[in-house]
Design a protein around this motif. Sequence first.
Motif, PDB file in Angstrom:
ATOM      1  N   SER A   1       0.844  -1.281  -0.158  1.00  0.00           N
ATOM      2  CA  SER A   1       0.022   0.000   0.102  1.00  0.00           C
ATOM      3  C   SER A   1       0.989   1.249  -0.124  1.00  0.00           C
ATOM      4  O   SER A   1       2.004   1.092   0.505  1.00  0.00           O
ATOM      5  CB  SER A   1      -0.971  -0.049   1.341  1.00  0.00           C
ATOM      6  OG  SER A   1      -0.155   0.087   2.480  1.00  0.00           O
ATOM      7  N   LYS A   2       0.168   2.485  -0.446  1.00  0.00           N
ATOM      8  CA  LYS A   2       0.966   3.875  -0.237  1.00  0.00           C
ATOM      9  C   LYS A   2       1.361   3.968   1.089  1.00  0.00           C
ATOM     10  O   LYS A   2       2.268   4.547   1.522  1.00  0.00           O
ATOM     11  CB  LYS A   2      -0.120   4.815  -0.808  1.00  0.00           C
ATOM     12  CG  LYS A   2      -0.076   4.945  -2.124  1.00  0.00           C
ATOM     13  CD  LYS A   2      -1.347   5.726  -3.048  1.00  0.00           C
ATOM     14  CE  LYS A   2      -0.999   7.205  -2.273  1.00  0.00           C
ATOM     15  NZ  LYS A   2       0.088   7.804  -3.034  1.00  0.00           N
ATOM     16  N   GLU A   3       0.249   3.570   2.277  1.00  0.00           N
ATOM     17  CA  GLU A   3       0.456   3.854   3.554  1.00  0.00           C
ATOM     18  C   GLU A   3       2.062   3.224   4.077  1.00  0.00           C
ATOM     19  O   GLU A   3       2.639   3.708   4.897  1.00  0.00           O
ATOM     20  CB  GLU A   3      -0.431   3.580   4.347  1.00  0.00           C
ATOM     21  CG  GLU A   3      -0.141   3.893   5.827  1.00  0.00           C
ATOM     22  CD  GLU A   3      -1.352   3.136   6.655  1.00  0.00           C
ATOM     23  OE1 GLU A   3      -1.351   3.117   8.010  1.00  0.00           O
ATOM     24  OE2 GLU A   3      -2.316   2.375   6.178  1.00  0.00           O
ATOM     25  N   MET A   4       2.120   1.871   3.345  1.00  0.00           N
ATOM     26  CA  MET A   4       3.189   1.134   3.868  1.00  0.00           C
ATOM     27  C   MET A   4       4.633   1.828   3.324  1.00  0.00           C
ATOM     28  O   MET A   4       5.533   1.890   4.109  1.00  0.00           O
ATOM     29  CB  MET A   4       3.187  -0.213   3.353  1.00  0.00           C
ATOM     30  CG  MET A   4       4.339  -1.177   3.680  1.00  0.00           C
ATOM     31  SD  MET A   4       4.610  -1.296   5.644  1.00  0.00           S
ATOM     32  CE  MET A   4       5.768  -2.543   5.547  1.00  0.00           C
ATOM     33  N   LEU A   5       4.489   2.374   2.077  1.00  0.00           N
ATOM     34  CA  LEU A   5       5.634   2.946   1.431  1.00  0.00           C
ATOM     35  C   LEU A   5       5.913   4.336   2.055  1.00  0.00           C
ATOM     36  O   LEU A   5       6.974   4.687   2.104  1.00  0.00           O
ATOM     37  CB  LEU A   5       5.426   3.086   0.021  1.00  0.00           C
ATOM     38  CG  LEU A   5       5.630   1.883  -0.783  1.00  0.00           C
ATOM     39  CD1 LEU A   5       5.246   1.938  -2.324  1.00  0.00           C
ATOM     40  CD2 LEU A   5       6.591   1.013  -0.625  1.00  0.00           C
ATOM     41  N   GLY A   6       4.895   4.813   2.727  1.00  0.00           N
ATOM     42  CA  GLY A   6       4.924   6.218   3.307  1.00  0.00           C
ATOM     43  C   GLY A   6       5.910   5.937   4.850  1.00  0.00           C
ATOM     44  O   GLY A   6       6.729   6.756   5.088  1.00  0.00           O
TER      45      GLY A   6
END
Length: 429
Positions: A321-326
């Motif tokens: 997810s985008k959140e994880m990469l963030g």
Amino acid sequence: MKQGRIARKSKCQAFPSREERAKRRKSRFRQTSAQDWGNLPHHVVLQIFQHLSLVDRARASSVCRCWNDVFHTPDLWRRFEFELNQPATSYLRSTHPDLIQQIIKKHAQHLHYVSFKVDSCTESAEAACDILSQLVNCTIKTLGLISTARPSFMDVAQAHFVSALTVVFVNSKSLSSIKIDDTPVDDPSLKVLVANNSDTLKLLKMSSCPHVSPAGILCVADQCHGLRELALNYHLLSDELLLALSSEKHVHLEHLRIDVVSENPGQTRFHAIKRSSWEALARHSPKVNVVMYFFLYEEEFQPFFWDETPVTHLYFGQAVSKEMLGRVGLNCPRLVELVVCANGLEPLDEELIRIAERCKSLTAIGLGECEVTCSGFVEFVKVCGGRLTQLSIMEEVLIPDSSYNMEQIHSEVSKHLGRMWFPDMMPTW
């Protein structure tokens, strides 16, 4: 005058013609060559044999007694790879049974670096265990058990496998490198390993070993203070293990590989590692490479990277997810390499730029089925292009926008990289 001519003629006839001289040279060369090949120094023949395949080496050993003696020199049998495949199901070659018996009888004590390559058949893995159980006089330093297809060692009866492996653990006394991924090794056999090889063990790779518990791997870390490389599954990782690897008695760890794999998709719960444990490892081994391979579903990433983690290499094999990469950009400042095989349909511009800004050691990145706008990608390269040595991006990842189209992107990125660059036309992993 006539006598003078006769004398000169007889002197001329005393010298052989050019053709005769050539024949004599060839004859002498054949005789000398035959003698020289048979009388080459032992170390010269040994050097030649070391560059030959096993089959050619065996054929060469029949040339003469001297070469046959060299063929059985211990130095030629320090390293051997047993290839065990079932002809009915595999096209790969297999080590001949007669040769295996010859090695066990004559050269078992000479083996130092041994590996077993087995196909997907249980019979091949059982044959490997049978050979291991006969190596009672060995002094093996490196042992590798490799399944070329599915993990066939897992189909062997655990008692049979552990018994065979224990024979090597007990008799070697000097094991320094062990690769036993995807095997039914268990805690008691690891205790035997430690009891007999704690002073020499430097590398242990044992990912996907379901019969090993966190306590079993902790025993290895507690006793094997020379351990420099360790590969294991995340469920074996614990705060206690990281602290044991960070003790004053332990050498600096060089490589820690962690496979984060979901055993039961959607039902596996992953524990969190304390920030203080990671910090202890980083302080003790500041140059350690912490490599993490993730094969999870998006909802299973929840426990990871909420606190600073000294990971250096990250590979996401499934959608992330985008959140994880963030969180990666916020809490992985030591990151050197990042590979994302897939992501959703939202552009990753902000996440990539944050990673470029905060991960000052980043030198390699690969993106698969993701989306990044051309402007966002150029901004990312502007920030870290000077240190990127590898940039693998599929052409489908890049989304043209008002600033750059696909024809302009390669020249703009090349300018900031300082070298010619084009997006990949197909995945490189």
